[in-house]
Design a protein around this motif. Structure first.
Motif, PDB file in Angstrom:
ATOM      1  N   ARG A   1      -3.132   5.658  14.585  1.00  0.00           N
ATOM      2  CA  ARG A   1      -4.131   4.918  13.285  1.00  0.00           C
ATOM      3  C   ARG A   1      -3.007   4.369  12.645  1.00  0.00           C
ATOM      4  O   ARG A   1      -3.266   3.518  11.665  1.00  0.00           O
ATOM      5  CB  ARG A   1      -4.457   6.312  12.828  1.00  0.00           C
ATOM      6  N   LEU A   2      -1.874   5.195  12.498  1.00  0.00           N
ATOM      7  CA  LEU A   2      -0.748   4.486  11.569  1.00  0.00           C
ATOM      8  C   LEU A   2      -0.205   2.934  11.788  1.00  0.00           C
ATOM      9  O   LEU A   2       0.075   2.233  11.118  1.00  0.00           O
ATOM     10  CB  LEU A   2       0.433   5.682  11.674  1.00  0.00           C
TER      11      LEU A   2
ATOM     12  N   GLY B   1      -2.215   0.859  13.248  1.00  0.00           N
ATOM     13  CA  GLY B   1      -3.187  -0.048  12.675  1.00  0.00           C
ATOM     14  C   GLY B   1      -3.497  -0.166  11.226  1.00  0.00           C
ATOM     15  O   GLY B   1      -4.157  -0.924  10.982  1.00  0.00           O
ATOM     16  N   ALA B   2      -2.670   0.674  10.436  1.00  0.00           N
ATOM     17  CA  ALA B   2      -2.822   0.462   9.159  1.00  0.00           C
ATOM     18  C   ALA B   2      -2.479  -0.601   8.234  1.00  0.00           C
ATOM     19  O   ALA B   2      -1.440  -1.305   9.036  1.00  0.00           O
ATOM     20  CB  ALA B   2      -2.169   1.707   8.338  1.00  0.00           C
ATOM     21  N   ASN B   3      -3.188  -1.192   7.504  1.00  0.00           N
ATOM     22  CA  ASN B   3      -2.381  -2.338   6.669  1.00  0.00           C
ATOM     23  C   ASN B   3      -1.042  -2.247   6.076  1.00  0.00           C
ATOM     24  O   ASN B   3      -0.924  -1.172   5.075  1.00  0.00           O
ATOM     25  CB  ASN B   3      -3.271  -2.541   5.618  1.00  0.00           C
TER      26      ASN B   3
ATOM     27  N   SER C   1      -0.923  -1.808   2.143  1.00  0.00           N
ATOM     28  CA  SER C   1      -1.716  -0.630   1.763  1.00  0.00           C
ATOM     29  C   SER C   1      -0.829   0.524   2.016  1.00  0.00           C
ATOM     30  O   SER C   1      -0.888   1.288   0.827  1.00  0.00           O
ATOM     31  CB  SER C   1      -3.177  -0.367   2.413  1.00  0.00           C
ATOM     32  N   VAL C   2      -0.114   0.571   2.982  1.00  0.00           N
ATOM     33  CA  VAL C   2       0.724   1.845   3.256  1.00  0.00           C
ATOM     34  C   VAL C   2       1.765   1.799   2.081  1.00  0.00           C
ATOM     35  O   VAL C   2       2.338   2.720   1.553  1.00  0.00           O
ATOM     36  CB  VAL C   2       1.117   1.789   4.588  1.00  0.00           C
TER      37      VAL C   2
ATOM     38  N   THR D   1       2.731   4.540  -0.687  1.00  0.00           N
ATOM     39  CA  THR D   1       4.098   5.059  -0.749  1.00  0.00           C
ATOM     40  C   THR D   1       4.622   4.812  -2.028  1.00  0.00           C
ATOM     41  O   THR D   1       5.392   5.927  -2.624  1.00  0.00           O
ATOM     42  CB  THR D   1       4.753   4.608   0.506  1.00  0.00           C
TER      43      THR D   1
END
Length: 85
Positions: A11-12, A14-16, A19-20, A24
Motif C-alpha cells: 500500500r505504501l 502505491g501511495a502518491n 501526498s505522502v 509528512t
C-alpha cells in the motif's frame, strides 16, 4: 504481490509520493511548533515510524543512504528528546 511482501508495504509503494510528502511535512511542522511534551512526543512518534521504515528497507539501501538516514534519524530523536526536557 510477492509472497514475502507485506500488505502495508504494498500500500505504501502505491501511495502518491506528493501526498505522502505533504502529510509528512504537516506532521513534522506540527511536531516542531507544538511546545513542550506534546511536541516532543509527536517528534518521537515520527522517529519511531521512520525507524520501522528504516528497518524494513535496510537491506535494499546503499551504504551511503544508510549513513545519511541514520544521521537524520539521530537528529530527529535528539530534537524530540530536547523538546521533552
Amino acid at each position: 504481490m510477492q509472497r514475502t511482501q507485506r500488505p502495508l508495504l504494498a500500500r505504501l509503494a502505491g501511495a502518491n509520493p506528493t501526498s505522502v510528502f505533504l502529510l509528512t511535512l504537516v506532521v513534522v511542522l506540527v511536531a516542531f511548533f507544538t511546545p513542550g511534551v506534546v511536541g516532543g512526543l509527536l517528534t518521537l512518534a515520527l522517529a519511531a515510524a521512520l525507524i520501522a521504515l528504516l528497518v524494513t528497507t535496510w537491506s535494499v539501501q546503499a551504504p551511503q543512504t544508510r549513513v545519511l538516514r541514520l544521521l537524520m534519524l539521530t537528529l530527529l530523536v535528539t530534537v524530540g528528546l530536547a523538546k521533552l526536557l
